[in-house]
Design a protein around this motif. Structure first.
Motif, PDB file in Angstrom:
ATOM      1  N   TRP A   1      -7.132  -3.167  25.236  1.00  0.00           N
ATOM      2  CA  TRP A   1      -6.395  -2.140  25.181  1.00  0.00           C
ATOM      3  C   TRP A   1      -5.707  -1.736  26.424  1.00  0.00           C
ATOM      4  O   TRP A   1      -6.326  -1.798  27.316  1.00  0.00           O
ATOM      5  CB  TRP A   1      -6.943  -0.890  24.470  1.00  0.00           C
ATOM      6  N   ALA A   2      -4.292  -1.271  26.263  1.00  0.00           N
ATOM      7  CA  ALA A   2      -3.680  -0.776  27.505  1.00  0.00           C
ATOM      8  C   ALA A   2      -4.442   0.350  28.229  1.00  0.00           C
ATOM      9  O   ALA A   2      -4.224   0.548  29.316  1.00  0.00           O
ATOM     10  CB  ALA A   2      -2.163  -0.512  27.116  1.00  0.00           C
ATOM     11  N   ARG A   3      -4.754   1.496  27.286  1.00  0.00           N
ATOM     12  CA  ARG A   3      -5.435   2.541  27.927  1.00  0.00           C
ATOM     13  C   ARG A   3      -6.881   2.715  27.503  1.00  0.00           C
ATOM     14  O   ARG A   3      -7.207   2.593  26.071  1.00  0.00           O
ATOM     15  CB  ARG A   3      -4.689   3.692  27.476  1.00  0.00           C
ATOM     16  N   ARG A   4      -8.010   3.036  28.422  1.00  0.00           N
ATOM     17  CA  ARG A   4      -9.204   3.307  27.973  1.00  0.00           C
ATOM     18  C   ARG A   4      -9.399   4.703  27.369  1.00  0.00           C
ATOM     19  O   ARG A   4      -8.734   5.716  27.762  1.00  0.00           O
ATOM     20  CB  ARG A   4     -10.100   3.169  29.059  1.00  0.00           C
ATOM     21  N   SER A   5     -10.330   4.769  26.233  1.00  0.00           N
ATOM     22  CA  SER A   5     -10.567   5.919  25.626  1.00  0.00           C
ATOM     23  C   SER A   5     -11.911   6.281  25.847  1.00  0.00           C
ATOM     24  O   SER A   5     -12.931   5.451  25.490  1.00  0.00           O
ATOM     25  CB  SER A   5     -10.051   5.832  24.081  1.00  0.00           C
ATOM     26  N   VAL A   6     -12.420   7.384  26.719  1.00  0.00           N
ATOM     27  CA  VAL A   6     -13.673   7.561  27.087  1.00  0.00           C
ATOM     28  C   VAL A   6     -13.975   9.263  26.710  1.00  0.00           C
ATOM     29  O   VAL A   6     -13.088   9.865  26.619  1.00  0.00           O
ATOM     30  CB  VAL A   6     -14.091   7.299  28.619  1.00  0.00           C
ATOM     31  N   LEU A   7     -15.218   9.348  26.154  1.00  0.00           N
ATOM     32  CA  LEU A   7     -15.865  10.977  26.256  1.00  0.00           C
ATOM     33  C   LEU A   7     -16.218  11.258  27.484  1.00  0.00           C
ATOM     34  O   LEU A   7     -16.969  10.686  28.208  1.00  0.00           O
ATOM     35  CB  LEU A   7     -16.717  10.733  25.017  1.00  0.00           C
ATOM     36  N   ARG A   8     -15.835  12.569  27.904  1.00  0.00           N
ATOM     37  CA  ARG A   8     -16.180  13.216  29.025  1.00  0.00           C
ATOM     38  C   ARG A   8     -16.911  14.649  28.406  1.00  0.00           C
ATOM     39  O   ARG A   8     -16.957  14.837  27.485  1.00  0.00           O
ATOM     40  CB  ARG A   8     -15.124  13.570  30.109  1.00  0.00           C
ATOM     41  N   TRP A   9     -17.557  15.120  29.784  1.00  0.00           N
ATOM     42  CA  TRP A   9     -18.268  16.496  29.372  1.00  0.00           C
ATOM     43  C   TRP A   9     -17.501  17.507  28.783  1.00  0.00           C
ATOM     44  O   TRP A   9     -17.849  18.346  27.843  1.00  0.00           O
ATOM     45  CB  TRP A   9     -18.945  16.874  30.723  1.00  0.00           C
ATOM     46  N   PRO A  10     -16.177  17.632  29.123  1.00  0.00           N
ATOM     47  CA  PRO A  10     -15.463  18.821  28.304  1.00  0.00           C
ATOM     48  C   PRO A  10     -15.263  18.498  26.899  1.00  0.00           C
ATOM     49  O   PRO A  10     -15.108  19.442  25.986  1.00  0.00           O
ATOM     50  CB  PRO A  10     -14.126  18.748  28.893  1.00  0.00           C
ATOM     51  N   ASP A  11     -15.380  16.993  26.440  1.00  0.00           N
ATOM     52  CA  ASP A  11     -15.237  16.665  25.161  1.00  0.00           C
ATOM     53  C   ASP A  11     -16.459  16.982  24.366  1.00  0.00           C
ATOM     54  O   ASP A  11     -16.590  17.479  23.412  1.00  0.00           O
ATOM     55  CB  ASP A  11     -14.951  15.306  25.069  1.00  0.00           C
ATOM     56  N   ALA A  12     -17.735  16.831  24.916  1.00  0.00           N
ATOM     57  CA  ALA A  12     -18.841  17.463  24.556  1.00  0.00           C
ATOM     58  C   ALA A  12     -18.862  18.864  24.440  1.00  0.00           C
ATOM     59  O   ALA A  12     -19.442  19.603  23.420  1.00  0.00           O
ATOM     60  CB  ALA A  12     -19.953  16.915  25.428  1.00  0.00           C
ATOM     61  N   GLY A  13     -18.170  19.524  25.316  1.00  0.00           N
ATOM     62  CA  GLY A  13     -18.262  20.998  25.149  1.00  0.00           C
ATOM     63  C   GLY A  13     -17.326  21.281  24.044  1.00  0.00           C
ATOM     64  O   GLY A  13     -17.882  22.548  23.579  1.00  0.00           O
ATOM     65  N   LEU A  14     -16.352  20.669  23.660  1.00  0.00           N
ATOM     66  CA  LEU A  14     -15.609  21.225  22.398  1.00  0.00           C
ATOM     67  C   LEU A  14     -16.220  21.207  21.220  1.00  0.00           C
ATOM     68  O   LEU A  14     -16.306  21.708  20.373  1.00  0.00           O
ATOM     69  CB  LEU A  14     -14.155  20.180  22.448  1.00  0.00           C
TER      70      LEU A  14
END
Length: 261
Positions: free
Chosen positions: A221-234
């Motif tokens: 994949w050209a771009r990595r998709s990762v989960l970060r702490w702000p995503d967990a906050g949402l």
């Protein structure tokens, strides 16, 4: 107005991972589907409206996406008031029409429920780029790459269908074949658009096959998709809103689990 025109990818919500947005919308929707009561839906809708300024979505752009759902919710509520299950005091009764205390409460619950489910979903996904969503579904959720890439390619063609419909209308009018009845004109133009869509889809599938999109190898994949702490906050914020709505409904005595109806 497209996502690029709105330039919402760099807002607070636009920077969040699409998978987190999908999880947040799912939590709110599933919670609201568990009960038909005005309190839980009203609390969710009220908290969503309270947080709406943080989404940084222009009011006109949001209204253009919400008003068809609001009209549908009003129609559903109106039908429920007139023909819903009667309970409590009956205010008006004329033939099949029966307006009662129970039908009014149910209509209010349905109206608020539809808006409370639709509004957060619209807010979350209007700030989501389809390519980012496809990256997240493939890399984080681990959906099959063939399905994800194919769905993304099909979604990208939706805008072309709108342009094709407009060009077909102009072409048929120039040829003098658009003066027939409205239904007949619509049916003929819809069939022409259907044929055009099949041809374009076949060409797109052939091109993707030629470029190795279905190759039996591990896809990169050209771009990595990762989960970060702000995503967990949402996601946590969505869970808190869902819990508050359920708690408010239980305390108010209006919580009615759908399987218990």
């Amino acid at each position: 107005m497209s996502l690029v025109d709105l330039d919402l990818r760099h807002t607070r919500l636009g920077r969040r991972n699409p998978v987190a947005k999908l999880a947040a919308a799912g939590i709110l929707s599933v919670t609201l589907l568990l009960s038909i009561d005005p309190v839980s839906a009203g609390v969710t809708l009220g908290l969503t409206l309270l947080l709406l300024p943080f989404a940084e979505i222009p009011a006109r752009a949001l209204w253009l996406r919400v008003w068809p759902i609001a009209v549908g919710a009003l129609i559903a509520a109106g039908a429920t008031v007139l023909y819903g299950r009667s309970a409590g005091e009956v205010y008006v009764e004329w033939g099949l029409l029966r307006i009662s205390e129970g039908s009014i409460d149910l209509a209010l619950a349905i109206f608020l429920r539809v808006l409370a489910i639709a509004l957060p979903s619209i807010i979350l996904f209007v700030t989501t780029d389809p390519t980012d969503l496809a990256d997240g579904l493939a890399q984080i959720v681990r959906l099959p790459a063939r399905f994800v890439v194919g769905a993304l390619a099909g979604l990208r063609l939706v805008g072309l269908l709108i342009d094709d419909w407009r060009e077909l209308s102009l072409a048929r009018r120039a040829r003098g074949v658009a003066d027939a009845g409205r239904l007949r004109r619509f049916a003929g133009q819809a069939f022409a658009l259907f044929v055009l869509a099949i041809r374009r889809g076949t060409k797109l599938a052939t091109a993707m096959e030629a470029r190795g999109f279905d190759a039996p190898v591990v896809r990169t994949w050209a771009r990595r998709s990762v989960l970060r702490w702000p995503d967990a906050g949402l996601v946590a914020l969505a869970a808190a809103i869902a819990a508050a709505s359920v708690l408010a409904a239980v305390l108010a005595g209006t919580w009615r689990f759908i399987l218990g109806l």
